[in-house]
Motif scaffolding. Structure first.
Motif, PDB file in Angstrom:
ATOM      1  N   ASN A   1       0.853  -1.183   0.000  1.00 44.33           N
ATOM      2  CA  ASN A   1       0.000   0.000   0.000  1.00 44.33           C
ATOM      3  C   ASN A   1       0.888   1.231   0.000  1.00 44.33           C
ATOM      4  N   LEU A   2       0.660   2.087  -0.932  1.00 40.72           N
ATOM      5  CA  LEU A   2       1.464   3.304  -1.029  1.00 40.72           C
ATOM      6  C   LEU A   2       1.344   4.125   0.249  1.00 40.72           C
ATOM      7  N   ALA A   3       0.176   4.074   0.841  1.00 40.82           N
ATOM      8  CA  ALA A   3      -0.050   4.866   2.058  1.00 40.82           C
ATOM      9  C   ALA A   3       0.961   4.519   3.145  1.00 40.82           C
ATOM     10  N   ASP A   4       1.418   3.276   3.145  1.00 35.55           N
ATOM     11  CA  ASP A   4       2.396   2.857   4.156  1.00 35.55           C
ATOM     12  C   ASP A   4       3.759   3.506   3.922  1.00 35.55           C
ATOM     13  N   ASP A   5       3.969   4.027   2.732  1.00 32.99           N
ATOM     14  CA  ASP A   5       5.258   4.635   2.394  1.00 32.99           C
ATOM     15  C   ASP A   5       5.212   6.155   2.474  1.00 32.99           C
ATOM     16  N   LEU A   6       4.151   6.682   3.009  1.00 26.06           N
ATOM     17  CA  LEU A   6       4.052   8.140   3.132  1.00 26.06           C
ATOM     18  C   LEU A   6       5.250   8.652   3.929  1.00 26.06           C
ATOM     19  N   GLY A   7       5.861   9.687   3.425  1.00 23.97           N
ATOM     20  CA  GLY A   7       7.083  10.201   4.049  1.00 23.97           C
ATOM     21  C   GLY A   7       8.327   9.743   3.314  1.00 23.97           C
ATOM     22  N   LYS A   8       8.142   8.768   2.440  1.00 23.01           N
ATOM     23  CA  LYS A   8       9.263   8.299   1.619  1.00 23.01           C
ATOM     24  C   LYS A   8       9.090   8.781   0.177  1.00 23.01           C
ATOM     25  N   ILE A   9      10.160   8.776  -0.542  1.00 15.30           N
ATOM     26  CA  ILE A   9      10.077   8.943  -1.995  1.00 15.30           C
ATOM     27  C   ILE A   9       9.898   7.547  -2.574  1.00 15.30           C
ATOM     28  N   VAL A  10       8.903   7.387  -3.403  1.00 12.96           N
ATOM     29  CA  VAL A  10       8.628   6.057  -3.959  1.00 12.96           C
ATOM     30  C   VAL A  10       8.767   6.105  -5.487  1.00 12.96           C
ATOM     31  N   VAL A  11       9.575   5.218  -5.981  1.00 12.83           N
ATOM     32  CA  VAL A  11       9.722   5.069  -7.435  1.00 12.83           C
ATOM     33  C   VAL A  11       8.855   3.885  -7.848  1.00 12.83           C
ATOM     34  N   VAL A  12       7.832   4.150  -8.631  1.00 10.90           N
ATOM     35  CA  VAL A  12       6.936   3.088  -9.089  1.00 10.90           C
ATOM     36  C   VAL A  12       7.248   2.808 -10.552  1.00 10.90           C
ATOM     37  N   ASP A  13       7.566   1.579 -10.831  1.00 11.78           N
ATOM     38  CA  ASP A  13       7.948   1.229 -12.200  1.00 11.78           C
ATOM     39  C   ASP A  13       7.002   0.180 -12.767  1.00 11.78           C
ATOM     40  N   TYR A  14       6.264   0.563 -13.800  1.00 11.48           N
ATOM     41  CA  TYR A  14       5.384  -0.387 -14.494  1.00 11.48           C
ATOM     42  C   TYR A  14       6.223  -1.151 -15.512  1.00 11.48           C
ATOM     43  N   TRP A  15       6.149  -2.452 -15.448  1.00 13.89           N
ATOM     44  CA  TRP A  15       6.976  -3.277 -16.323  1.00 13.89           C
ATOM     45  C   TRP A  15       6.245  -4.589 -16.625  1.00 13.89           C
ATOM     46  N   ALA A  16       6.828  -5.395 -17.459  1.00 14.79           N
ATOM     47  CA  ALA A  16       6.341  -6.759 -17.720  1.00 14.79           C
ATOM     48  C   ALA A  16       7.503  -7.584 -18.250  1.00 14.79           C
ATOM     49  N   SER A  17       7.428  -8.860 -18.024  1.00 12.34           N
ATOM     50  CA  SER A  17       8.541  -9.718 -18.443  1.00 12.34           C
ATOM     51  C   SER A  17       8.675  -9.784 -19.959  1.00 12.34           C
ATOM     52  N   TRP A  18       7.570  -9.485 -20.690  1.00 14.52           N
ATOM     53  CA  TRP A  18       7.635  -9.533 -22.153  1.00 14.52           C
ATOM     54  C   TRP A  18       8.143  -8.230 -22.773  1.00 14.52           C
ATOM     55  N   CYS A  19       8.372  -7.240 -21.952  1.00 14.26           N
ATOM     56  CA  CYS A  19       8.773  -5.910 -22.425  1.00 14.26           C
ATOM     57  C   CYS A  19      10.291  -5.800 -22.428  1.00 14.26           C
ATOM     58  N   LYS A  20      10.876  -5.729 -23.606  1.00 11.88           N
ATOM     59  CA  LYS A  20      12.337  -5.725 -23.717  1.00 11.88           C
ATOM     60  C   LYS A  20      12.995  -4.549 -22.990  1.00 11.88           C
ATOM     61  N   PRO A  21      12.523  -3.310 -23.205  1.00 13.97           N
ATOM     62  CA  PRO A  21      13.165  -2.207 -22.476  1.00 13.97           C
ATOM     63  C   PRO A  21      13.059  -2.390 -20.959  1.00 13.97           C
ATOM     64  N   CYS A  22      11.937  -2.986 -20.510  1.00  9.27           N
ATOM     65  CA  CYS A  22      11.773  -3.205 -19.065  1.00  9.27           C
ATOM     66  C   CYS A  22      12.821  -4.177 -18.541  1.00  9.27           C
ATOM     67  N   GLN A  23      13.165  -5.144 -19.374  1.00  6.38           N
ATOM     68  CA  GLN A  23      14.149  -6.138 -18.949  1.00  6.38           C
ATOM     69  C   GLN A  23      15.503  -5.501 -18.683  1.00  6.38           C
ATOM     70  N   VAL A  24      15.755  -4.414 -19.398  1.00  2.96           N
ATOM     71  CA  VAL A  24      17.004  -3.682 -19.173  1.00  2.96           C
ATOM     72  C   VAL A  24      16.873  -2.804 -17.932  1.00  2.96           C
ATOM     73  N   GLN A  25      15.724  -2.194 -17.813  1.00  2.00           N
ATOM     74  CA  GLN A  25      15.559  -1.169 -16.782  1.00  2.00           C
ATOM     75  C   GLN A  25      15.403  -1.718 -15.376  1.00  2.00           C
ATOM     76  N   LEU A  26      14.742  -2.856 -15.260  1.00  2.00           N
ATOM     77  CA  LEU A  26      14.414  -3.343 -13.914  1.00  2.00           C
ATOM     78  C   LEU A  26      15.664  -3.617 -13.060  1.00  2.00           C
ATOM     79  N   PRO A  27      16.666  -4.309 -13.596  1.00  2.00           N
ATOM     80  CA  PRO A  27      17.877  -4.502 -12.784  1.00  2.00           C
ATOM     81  C   PRO A  27      18.569  -3.181 -12.440  1.00  2.00           C
ATOM     82  N   GLN A  28      18.475  -2.213 -13.348  1.00  2.00           N
ATOM     83  CA  GLN A  28      19.071  -0.904 -13.045  1.00  2.00           C
ATOM     84  C   GLN A  28      18.338  -0.252 -11.876  1.00  2.00           C
ATOM     85  N   LEU A  29      17.028  -0.390 -11.877  1.00  2.00           N
ATOM     86  CA  LEU A  29      16.245   0.180 -10.782  1.00  2.00           C
ATOM     87  C   LEU A  29      16.561  -0.508  -9.462  1.00  2.00           C
ATOM     88  N   ASP A  30      16.894  -1.782  -9.560  1.00  2.00           N
ATOM     89  CA  ASP A  30      17.238  -2.494  -8.332  1.00  2.00           C
ATOM     90  C   ASP A  30      18.514  -1.920  -7.724  1.00  2.00           C
TER      91      ASP A  30
END
Lengths: 176, 237
Positions: B116-145
């Motif tokens: 729940n986003l509400a639990d993270d109030l007070g933090k900066i939250v990076v929300v990343d929409y992705w999917a395993s079939w999405c090639k650019p996401c496959q590159v980006q997700l490990p970078q976000l980690d």
């Protein structure tokens, strides 16, 4: 329109799965890397815009391959502007003469000969010897009669044989 | 060898020369962007927007643009008399006065439990929409980690949203790439941040400490752009 109407997930999956085969098919049809790339780009944009229709086809893969072939056949202007066909390669005869004349005929030679064929003839050869379609299937892709397909194939093969035979004769002459 | 056999060999020999399908896949939306012109909406009203992509995103036709998905583009929008509809320049953030609430965002987690986003109030939250079939996401997700690992001690959380994907594929990808941040499962495409539609992925959204949408990046975004935006938001206190 809500997010729920997005269907690009399916499209993206399709693209990821089929794109390799499509660019290779386009490469065989055009004989040119950049043209192949542009051709597939154009087709995929159309596929994306009419994805629901493509997805509903009995075989979306075949449907899109047919689009690639037809796009290639109707691409007269860009083809003529961007692609110059080398009817006969002097480099082939300038190359060192091998021991056996027949061995001069390598894949690059055939590749160049293919570039001199009318596009319909080349398309038939690609579909028959690369995609391994039957003449009936090729006729469906091209939207013509099976007899027409066989006619294209026959003329294309005859042209290639003639070209190769001429080349071998010339090579023999050079060696004398 | 006869001509027919030569043809088979010739075609096979030239397969390697075919364009790289992965590069083409990434480049396709960019070409589409050049062909179509993005129309900005006024007040976020319905408009049939042409397919637009930034940085390698598959983007579907969308019915309306975000209420104000803008950052570096805010000034441009204002100067054009539009109140929103632009996508943020990568790395830029929306001015505080123009931010809207991220809403009651949340959903089931890939590893079990619920986010729940509400639990993270007070933090900066990076929300990343992705999917395993999405090639650019496959590159980006490990970078976000990597971003997550580097910045979580500064009050920054990263949450993935596995968008319209098969759960098993997502789990496999997350495991193989050692993704350590939580991932919300969103097979129905319903986990939305405020009124922000997900018109394509990857889509990266930064939520500030007050639970407001502070940046929206469509397409691949460089980790340095994300960390730059995080730094800006951290400086806001």
């Amino acid at each position: 329109m809500s997010v729920g109407e997005i269907s690009d997930g399916d499209f993206a999956e399709f693209a990821a799965r089929e794109l390799g085969g499509l660019v290779r098919l386009a490469m065989m049809l055009t004989g040119d890397r950049e043209l192949a790339r542009d051709l597939v780009q154009d087709v995929m944009l159309k596929v994306q815009s009419r994805w629901s229709r493509v997805a509903a086809a009995d075989s979306p893969e075949r449907y899109v391959k047919t689009m690639v072939v037809n796009a290639h056949l109707s691409w007269r202007r860009r083809w003529s502007v961007r692609h110059m066909v080398v009817a006969y390669s002097e480099q082939m005869l300038d190359a060192p003469t091998p021991d056996h004349a027949a061995s001069i005929v390598d894949h690059d030679d055939i590749w160049q000969r293919l570039a001199t064929l009318p596009r319909q003839q080349r398309a038939v050869l690609v579909l028959r010897y690369y995609e391994r379609l039957t003449d009936t299937e090729i006729a469906e892709v091209l939207g013509c009669a099976v007899g027409t397909v066989r006619g294209y194939a026959s003329r294309a093969l005859a042209s290639l044989r003639l070209g190769l035979a001429t080349e071998v004769d010339l090579a023999k002459e050079e060696r004398r | 060898m006869n001509v027919e056999e030569l043809l088979v060999d010739t075609f096979a020999a030239h397969e390697q020369a075919a364009p790289d399908p992965v590069a083409l896949l990434r480049d396709l939306p960019k070409r589409r962007r050049r062909r179509s012109r993005m129309r900005m909406t006024v007040s976020g009203t319905v408009a049939a927007i042409a397919v637009v992509a930034l940085g390698g995103t598959w983007v579907a036709r969308i019915g309306h643009t975000p209420p104000h998905v803008t950052a570096g583009a805010a000034a441009r929008s204002a100067s054009q008399g539009a109140t929103g509809g632009a996508l943020a320049a990568q790395g830029a953030v929306i001015s505080e006065a123009d931010r809207s609430g991220a809403g009651d965002f949340g959903g089931p987690l890939l590893g079990g439990g619920r986010y729940n986003l509400a639990d993270d109030l007070g933090k900066i939250v990076v929300v990343d929409y992705w999917a395993s079939w999405c090639k650019p996401c496959q590159v980006q997700l490990p970078q976000l980690d990597s971003v997550y690992r580097d910045y979580r001690s500064y009050g920054v959380d990263v949450v993935g949203v596995d968008f319209k994907d098969q759960r098993g594929s997502a789990q496999t990808f997350a495991t193989e790439n050692d993704i350590s941040f939580p991932i919300v499962v969103d097979q129905g495409g319903e986990a939305l941040l405020g009124q922000l539609p997900v018109a394509g992925i990857p889509l990266t959204v930064l939520v500030d400490q007050q639970g407001r949408i502070a940046a929206v990046y469509s397409g691949e975004v460089a980790p340095s752009d994300i960390t730059g935006a995080i730094t800006t938001l951290l400086s806001e206190g």
